[in-house]
Design a protein around this motif. Structure first.
Motif, PDB file in Angstrom:
ATOM      1  N   SER A  52       0.853  -1.180   0.000  1.00 34.45           N
ATOM      2  CA  SER A  52       0.000   0.000   0.000  1.00 34.45           C
ATOM      3  C   SER A  52       0.895   1.238   0.000  1.00 34.45           C
ATOM      4  O   SER A  52       1.966   1.253   0.606  1.00 34.45           O
ATOM      5  CB  SER A  52      -0.949   0.022   1.204  1.00 34.45           C
ATOM      6  OG  SER A  52      -0.228   0.034   2.418  1.00 34.45           O
ATOM      7  N   LEU A  53       0.448   2.252  -0.704  1.00 33.26           N
ATOM      8  CA  LEU A  53       1.215   3.481  -0.869  1.00 33.26           C
ATOM      9  C   LEU A  53       0.269   4.649  -0.710  1.00 33.26           C
ATOM     10  O   LEU A  53      -0.866   4.601  -1.193  1.00 33.26           O
ATOM     11  CB  LEU A  53       1.872   3.512  -2.255  1.00 33.26           C
ATOM     12  CG  LEU A  53       2.658   4.759  -2.645  1.00 33.26           C
ATOM     13  CD1 LEU A  53       3.904   4.880  -1.766  1.00 33.26           C
ATOM     14  CD2 LEU A  53       3.058   4.688  -4.116  1.00 33.26           C
ATOM     15  N   GLY A  54       0.721   5.691  -0.015  1.00 31.87           N
ATOM     16  CA  GLY A  54      -0.169   6.818   0.175  1.00 31.87           C
ATOM     17  C   GLY A  54       0.552   8.069   0.596  1.00 31.87           C
ATOM     18  O   GLY A  54       1.776   8.104   0.758  1.00 31.87           O
ATOM     19  N   LEU A  55      -0.236   9.111   0.780  1.00 32.51           N
ATOM     20  CA  LEU A  55       0.284  10.401   1.214  1.00 32.51           C
ATOM     21  C   LEU A  55      -0.739  11.022   2.145  1.00 32.51           C
ATOM     22  O   LEU A  55      -1.941  10.972   1.889  1.00 32.51           O
ATOM     23  CB  LEU A  55       0.533  11.318   0.016  1.00 32.51           C
ATOM     24  CG  LEU A  55       1.128  12.688   0.329  1.00 32.51           C
ATOM     25  CD1 LEU A  55       2.559  12.546   0.858  1.00 32.51           C
ATOM     26  CD2 LEU A  55       1.115  13.576  -0.922  1.00 32.51           C
ATOM     27  N   GLY A  56      -0.250  11.586   3.225  1.00 29.10           N
ATOM     28  CA  GLY A  56      -1.148  12.204   4.190  1.00 29.10           C
ATOM     29  C   GLY A  56      -0.651  13.559   4.638  1.00 29.10           C
ATOM     30  O   GLY A  56       0.487  13.958   4.373  1.00 29.10           O
TER      31      GLY A  56
ATOM     32  N   ARG B 239       3.829   0.726   2.906  1.00 35.52           N
ATOM     33  CA  ARG B 239       3.707  -0.465   3.742  1.00 35.52           C
ATOM     34  C   ARG B 239       3.577  -1.711   2.879  1.00 35.52           C
ATOM     35  O   ARG B 239       2.913  -1.699   1.838  1.00 35.52           O
ATOM     36  CB  ARG B 239       2.483  -0.328   4.660  1.00 35.52           C
ATOM     37  CG  ARG B 239       2.282  -1.477   5.644  1.00 35.52           C
ATOM     38  CD  ARG B 239       1.058  -1.220   6.500  1.00 35.52           C
ATOM     39  NE  ARG B 239       0.835  -2.265   7.467  1.00 35.52           N
ATOM     40  CZ  ARG B 239       1.379  -2.300   8.674  1.00 35.52           C
ATOM     41  NH1 ARG B 239       2.195  -1.332   9.054  1.00 35.52           N
ATOM     42  NH2 ARG B 239       1.124  -3.288   9.520  1.00 35.52           N
ATOM     43  N   TYR B 240       4.239  -2.783   3.322  1.00 31.17           N
ATOM     44  CA  TYR B 240       3.994  -4.106   2.755  1.00 31.17           C
ATOM     45  C   TYR B 240       3.547  -5.012   3.886  1.00 31.17           C
ATOM     46  O   TYR B 240       4.227  -5.166   4.898  1.00 31.17           O
ATOM     47  CB  TYR B 240       5.245  -4.690   2.102  1.00 31.17           C
ATOM     48  CG  TYR B 240       4.982  -6.079   1.559  1.00 31.17           C
ATOM     49  CD1 TYR B 240       4.264  -6.253   0.387  1.00 31.17           C
ATOM     50  CD2 TYR B 240       5.422  -7.210   2.242  1.00 31.17           C
ATOM     51  CE1 TYR B 240       3.994  -7.518  -0.113  1.00 31.17           C
ATOM     52  CE2 TYR B 240       5.151  -8.488   1.751  1.00 31.17           C
ATOM     53  CZ  TYR B 240       4.434  -8.634   0.580  1.00 31.17           C
ATOM     54  OH  TYR B 240       4.157  -9.875   0.101  1.00 31.17           O
TER      55      TYR B 240
ATOM     56  N   LEU C 158       9.365  -2.401  11.181  1.00 29.70           N
ATOM     57  CA  LEU C 158       9.295  -3.826  10.847  1.00 29.70           C
ATOM     58  C   LEU C 158       8.609  -4.617  11.953  1.00 29.70           C
ATOM     59  O   LEU C 158       8.882  -4.406  13.132  1.00 29.70           O
ATOM     60  CB  LEU C 158      10.718  -4.376  10.646  1.00 29.70           C
ATOM     61  CG  LEU C 158      10.860  -5.892  10.468  1.00 29.70           C
ATOM     62  CD1 LEU C 158      10.245  -6.350   9.154  1.00 29.70           C
ATOM     63  CD2 LEU C 158      12.333  -6.295  10.551  1.00 29.70           C
ATOM     64  N   ARG C 159       7.705  -5.520  11.534  1.00 34.57           N
ATOM     65  CA  ARG C 159       7.071  -6.468  12.457  1.00 34.57           C
ATOM     66  C   ARG C 159       7.245  -7.868  11.912  1.00 34.57           C
ATOM     67  O   ARG C 159       6.960  -8.124  10.733  1.00 34.57           O
ATOM     68  CB  ARG C 159       5.576  -6.174  12.618  1.00 34.57           C
ATOM     69  CG  ARG C 159       4.834  -7.268  13.391  1.00 34.57           C
ATOM     70  CD  ARG C 159       3.330  -7.104  13.308  1.00 34.57           C
ATOM     71  NE  ARG C 159       2.822  -7.089  11.947  1.00 34.57           N
ATOM     72  CZ  ARG C 159       2.588  -8.174  11.224  1.00 34.57           C
ATOM     73  NH1 ARG C 159       2.831  -9.380  11.719  1.00 34.57           N
ATOM     74  NH2 ARG C 159       2.103  -8.060   9.992  1.00 34.57           N
ATOM     75  N   VAL C 160       7.704  -8.806  12.751  1.00 37.78           N
ATOM     76  CA  VAL C 160       7.822 -10.213  12.380  1.00 37.78           C
ATOM     77  C   VAL C 160       6.962 -11.027  13.336  1.00 37.78           C
ATOM     78  O   VAL C 160       7.178 -11.008  14.551  1.00 37.78           O
ATOM     79  CB  VAL C 160       9.280 -10.699  12.441  1.00 37.78           C
ATOM     80  CG1 VAL C 160       9.362 -12.188  12.101  1.00 37.78           C
ATOM     81  CG2 VAL C 160      10.161  -9.892  11.490  1.00 37.78           C
ATOM     82  N   THR C 161       5.973 -11.730  12.803  1.00 35.58           N
ATOM     83  CA  THR C 161       5.042 -12.484  13.637  1.00 35.58           C
ATOM     84  C   THR C 161       5.695 -13.774  14.125  1.00 35.58           C
ATOM     85  O   THR C 161       6.220 -14.559  13.326  1.00 35.58           O
ATOM     86  CB  THR C 161       3.771 -12.812  12.851  1.00 35.58           C
ATOM     87  OG1 THR C 161       3.158 -11.598  12.436  1.00 35.58           O
ATOM     88  CG2 THR C 161       2.787 -13.592  13.716  1.00 35.58           C
TER      89      THR C 161
ATOM     90  N   PHE D 137       4.872 -11.089   8.339  1.00 30.62           N
ATOM     91  CA  PHE D 137       5.611  -9.871   8.664  1.00 30.62           C
ATOM     92  C   PHE D 137       4.990  -8.681   7.953  1.00 30.62           C
ATOM     93  O   PHE D 137       4.202  -8.825   7.013  1.00 30.62           O
ATOM     94  CB  PHE D 137       7.091 -10.003   8.284  1.00 30.62           C
ATOM     95  CG  PHE D 137       7.349  -9.892   6.806  1.00 30.62           C
ATOM     96  CD1 PHE D 137       7.748  -8.685   6.244  1.00 30.62           C
ATOM     97  CD2 PHE D 137       7.187 -10.986   5.974  1.00 30.62           C
ATOM     98  CE1 PHE D 137       7.985  -8.576   4.881  1.00 30.62           C
ATOM     99  CE2 PHE D 137       7.423 -10.896   4.608  1.00 30.62           C
ATOM    100  CZ  PHE D 137       7.821  -9.679   4.060  1.00 30.62           C
ATOM    101  N   SER D 138       5.386  -7.493   8.400  1.00 30.36           N
ATOM    102  CA  SER D 138       5.043  -6.261   7.698  1.00 30.36           C
ATOM    103  C   SER D 138       6.210  -5.299   7.845  1.00 30.36           C
ATOM    104  O   SER D 138       6.983  -5.364   8.799  1.00 30.36           O
ATOM    105  CB  SER D 138       3.762  -5.638   8.261  1.00 30.36           C
ATOM    106  OG  SER D 138       3.963  -5.177   9.578  1.00 30.36           O
TER     107      SER D 138
END
Length: 249
Positions: free
Chosen positions: A30-34, A56-57, A70-73, A62-63
């Motif tokens: 996902s790609l965005g701008l805020g 974000r991937y 970074l998150r690793v489940t 993981f993400s």
């Protein structure tokens, strides 16, 4: 310069609102701008509005993304997710403009630790997170607990959240205090000690189509006396808001 730690957290909460209501993440890029707006809690610093990217991937195990890291489940089932995390910590005292803050300059640091998400009935979630600093700037620790409750309202769900964050004395001084070598006439050295900081937030996601979401959130952080008594802090409450567009590939 704004209270960037609040801004970064607001973005994460805002972008996660749709996932919380759906009870499962949407995998892929996902790609965005805020655009964020935040009140400054520091002496002489103006409130700030700025554009920030969202990248974000998300995968099952993981993400990785900006700004959440970074998150690793490690463990995952229908009710519980336990993960290892590495994430940046943004400081509002990085390259300040206020003369009252001259000589105080904090770097972006890196935290590592674990987080747990536990789901109850009716979509209620408990989020726990414990991290320690990895970049060797202050050596502080943080433990955060938050309850999130989605309120499905047709295509525009709301995510209500409230929580407490404990910060060790090293982290609190780095974030809000004045070190001895930064003390000046009228700005004495100050150490808040361990602090507990409550917050509340409201977030929402509005699906424009199957791939594009409009996301937004508002967050209030309530500073305890040990923080607001700092000679470089002149507010009791930090407020921030975020609105942006996110495109999922």
């Amino acid at each position: 310069m704004t209270f960037r730690a609040i801004v970064a957290t607001t973005m994460v909460v805002g972008c996660g609102a749709g996932q919380a209501v759906a009870q499962q993440p949407a995998e892929g890029f996902s790609l965005g701008l805020g655009v964020t707006h935040a009140t400054s809690i520091f002496v002489g610093e103006d409130n700030e509005t700025q554009a920030l990217p969202l990248l974000r991937y998300e995968a099952e195990a993981f993400s990785i993304g900006i700004p959440d890291g970074l998150r690793v489940t490690l463990i995952s089932n229908q009710q519980l997710q336990f993960s290892a995390v590495v994430s940046p910590r943004f400081s509002a005292l990085d390259d300040t403009d206020s003369p009252a803050l001259a000589g105080i300059d904090r770097d972006i640091t890196v935290d590592g630790g674990v987080q747990l998400r536990y789901s109850f009935g009716r979509g209620t979630q408990l989020h726990l997170r414990a991290v320690t600093e990895l970049s060797d700037d202050h050596g502080g620790h943080e433990i955060a607990a938050e309850v999130r409750q989605p309120l499905p309202l047709g295509q525009t769900p709301l995510l209500l959240s409230a929580g407490l964050t404990w910060q060790s004395d090293d982290l609190a001084q780095y974030s809000y205090g004045v070190f001895a070598n930064e003390a000046t006439i009228g700005r004495p050295a100050y150490a808040p000690g361990n602090v507990i900081i409550p917050h509340i937030a409201v977030s929402t996601v509005f699906p424009i189509n199957d791939r594009v979401n409009l996301v937004g959130s508002v967050r209030a952080t309530f500073l305890p006396d040990d923080v607001s008594d700092s000679p470089i802090v002149d507010e009791d409450v930090g407020l921030s808001s975020f609105v942006g567009l996110s495109y999922r590939f």
